[in-house]
Design an enzyme around this catalytic site. Structure first.
Site, PDB file in Angstrom:
ATOM      1  N   GLY A   1      53.454  25.809  23.948  1.00  0.00           N
ATOM      2  CA  GLY A   1      54.250  26.998  24.213  1.00  0.00           C
ATOM      3  C   GLY A   1      55.536  27.070  23.426  1.00  0.00           C
TER       4      GLY A   1
ATOM      5  N   CYS B   1      30.204  49.152  31.794  1.00  0.00           N
ATOM      6  CA  CYS B   1      30.088  49.579  30.392  1.00  0.00           C
ATOM      7  C   CYS B   1      28.955  50.596  30.274  1.00  0.00           C
ATOM      8  CB  CYS B   1      29.818  48.373  29.506  1.00  0.00           C
ATOM      9  SG  CYS B   1      29.351  48.808  27.815  1.00  0.00           S
TER      10      CYS B   1
ATOM     11  N   CYS C   1      25.980  48.734  28.056  1.00  0.00           N
ATOM     12  CA  CYS C   1      25.256  47.538  28.467  1.00  0.00           C
ATOM     13  C   CYS C   1      25.384  47.260  29.962  1.00  0.00           C
ATOM     14  CB  CYS C   1      25.718  46.324  27.657  1.00  0.00           C
ATOM     15  SG  CYS C   1      27.345  45.752  28.156  1.00  0.00           S
TER      16      CYS C   1
ATOM     17  N   CYS D   1      32.266  48.359  26.381  1.00  0.00           N
ATOM     18  CA  CYS D   1      32.864  47.034  26.177  1.00  0.00           C
ATOM     19  C   CYS D   1      33.750  47.054  24.949  1.00  0.00           C
ATOM     20  CB  CYS D   1      31.776  45.989  25.925  1.00  0.00           C
ATOM     21  SG  CYS D   1      30.811  45.575  27.353  1.00  0.00           S
TER      22      CYS D   1
ATOM     23  N   CYS E   1      28.672  43.099  24.071  1.00  0.00           N
ATOM     24  CA  CYS E   1      27.890  44.289  24.400  1.00  0.00           C
ATOM     25  C   CYS E   1      26.515  44.222  23.720  1.00  0.00           C
ATOM     26  CB  CYS E   1      28.649  45.526  23.942  1.00  0.00           C
ATOM     27  SG  CYS E   1      28.137  47.048  24.743  1.00  0.00           S
TER      28      CYS E   1
END
Lengths: 297, 257
Positions: free
Chosen positions: A31, A240, A243, A265, A271
């Site tokens: 970080g 979606c 899909c 998606c 997808c």
């Protein structure tokens, strides 16, 4: 190959060594933003010059590279960077998340869980999570050094005061291993939980701002929040349209000029894989168009 | 009396060969208001910045009585401790509110920032405390989500005071807190300050060139000239019976109404 004048993966070996040192330091201090001598790359800032340099420094001849832009493998940015490394490093490229060893990404983490041995490289425009609250770089460094992170909550407070909930939806600040507050790059906050404890190595490169930071595998990453306004990811009402996937991040696609739209998606590979497996969404193009006509009539 | 909250001895601040302030010794006791007066360029603000840790001193000692009973020199504290002190136990009210406020975040967040800095993570409680403090400095509760840029000068100054007092500090530094305000607004801010100071039992070091402000707020007064203290004493004594020629000049130059 007709480009012998380029070193492997475009950058010279000394530059790659310098970047690797910064990456190693970043991994050692999860970080923490490590400064590095960012180079000019043959693409404009904002196109992922930081991510490209990190990728160039870690790429080996046997790596398989995947590049995504907003989840998609077929957008200009993704196609250009993939072609760039195919040309300068002659590495294999793929669009399959599972097949890739190095994934360079802009604004998304793939839906398919990453596995050990994979490296995900984020393109970062502004690495400093406090930038819009505290303009002085000298001051933000002291804040990171002394862990005085009250300021970051001022931003979240403002969100709740103005919108009634935490309205930050991307670049949502996280705390790494209870120490550094980090900007996860402009990924949607939907993807924030995926960073926590991921078995993959996560590297962040900011070219213009000349910073590299990292999350080693299995790092503890917590999204910041208030006790009475806990962190929540976006939720989608429908699956979606192509899909039928639920629990994934969806893009809104406007399909005509009369206000109809579909939600698909954002991760194109996810997808496609699902459609190959036989999943069919309610709004596959042809039936979707017919529905629109009926509605309009 | 126990012990002073702030103790300054032989303080000196030089800018190269030039003297900002020198030979400064005084104590501040809990709950008292000390005014530092003098003409422009007499070293008042340099002194205030030195004792509040915003400016490095050249020599001398500044000791502060911590809540835990220690009485260390500020230079011996770590930077983390010093900064923690500044945002919890101390307050600093700037002459220009824009220096002390975050102009681009709402009034509520300005007041709440110190609470969040000391680890408060409950939005509802932060907001409740902020509303309460806005009330105490006479800012209407429905302005809590407005940004300070939308506030008048007097409101900004009052907001700055609320922002500083929310963590219940013990020592407040003020640099010409009424400097840029017109007379009626000045009176209101002074009135408010006087009330808050006595309610909360704050120790205050206030820098001003306005003797009326000093008379209204302070119990003790330090008169400075050319970087040195020329006279100290109870405010009423100094103003009614000035000993040093410069103080006599200063008092004599007030317009009689």
């Amino acid at each position: 190959m007709t480009l012998p004048e380029y070193n492997f993966a475009y950058l010279d070996e000394q530059t790659k060594r310098m970047i690797r040192r910064s990456i190693l330091k970043g991994i050692a201090i999860p970080g923490y933003q490590v400064p590095f001598a960012s180079r000019e790359m043959p693409m404009p800032y904002g196109w992922g010059t930081g991510g490209v340099q990190v990728t160039a420094a870690i790429l080996g001849p046997d790596d398989v590279l995947k590049v995504i832009d907003q989840g998609a493998d077929d957008t200009t940015n993704a196609v250009s960077i993939r072609a760039f490394f195919a040309k300068t490093a002659n590495v294999a490229t793929t669009t399959k998340t599972a097949d890739a060893t190095v994934i360079q990404t802009r604004h998304r983490i793939p839906e398919a869980p990453l596995s050990a041995g994979q490296v995900i490289v984020y393109q970062v425009p502004i690495p400093e999570p406090l930038r819009f609250l505290e303009p002085r770089e000298t001051e933000t460094r002291v804040i990171h050094g002394l862990e005085e992170y009250g300021l970051i909550h001022v931003k979240l407070y403002e969100d709740i005061a103005q919108h009634g909930h935490i309205a930050t939806t991307y670049a949502y600040p996280v705390k790494v291993e209870d120490r550094y507050v980090m900007d996860p790059s402009p990924i949607p906050k939907f993807d924030n939980p995926k960073m926590n404890g991921s078995p993959a190595l996560q590297l962040f490169g900011a070219g213009r701002e000349k910073r590299i930071y990292a999350l080693p595998p299995f790092t503890h990453v917590v999204s910041l929040d208030f006790e009475d306004h806990p962190f929540e990811v976006q939720k989608f009402k429908q699956p979606c349209a192509l899909c039928n996937a639920t629990g994934v991040y969806l893009d809104e696609v406007v399909t005509d000029d009369r206000g109809s739209r579909m939600y698909v998606c954002s991760d194109t590979d996810h997808c496609e894989t699902r459609r190959e497996e036989g999943h069919r969404g309610p709004g596959l193009p042809i039936s979707g168009a017919q529905t629109v006509k009926e509605d309009a009539a | 009396m126990t012990s002073p909250i702030l103790s300054v001895r032989d303080l000196e601040r030089r800018y190269g060969d030039f003297i900002g302030c020198t030979d400064i010794s005084f104590d501040v006791w809990p709950g008292e208001v000390v005014a530092i007066v003098g003409e422009s360029g007499s070293g008042k603000t340099t002194l205030l910045n030195c004792i509040s840790g915003r400016l490095d001193r050249s020599s001398g000692s500044i000791r502060y009585n911590m809540r835990d009973g220690r009485f260390p020199d500020l230079a011996d504290l770590s930077e983390a401790e010093r900064r923690f002190l500044m945002r919890t136990d101390w307050g600093f009210v700037h002459q220009n509110p824009a220096d002390g406020l975050r102009m681009r975040v709402s009034a509520g967040a300005n007041v709440g920032e110190r609470l969040m800095a000391i680890g408060d993570r409950h939005y509802g409680e932060i907001r409740h405390t902020a509303t309460e403090w806005l009330g105490r400095v006479e800012i209407a509760g429905d302005r809590i989500d407005d940004k300070p840029v939308a506030f008048s000068g007097g409101m900004r100054q009052r907001l700055q005071i609320a922002r500083n007092l929310v963590t219940r500090p013990r020592l407040i530094f003020m640099d010409e807190p009424t400097g840029g305000l017109d007379v009626s607004v000045q009176a209101r801010v002074l009135d408010l300050l006087r009330g808050l100071v006595s309610d909360l039992g704050l120790a205050v070091v206030i820098v001003t060139h306005d003797l009326a402000v000093a008379r209204l707020l302070s119990q003790r007064m330090i008169v400075m000239k050319s970087g040195r203290i020329v006279e100290t004493g109870l405010t009423d004594r100094v103003l009614d019976d000035p000993h040093h020629p410069y103080t006599q000049l200063l008092v004599a130059s007030i317009l009689e109404s």
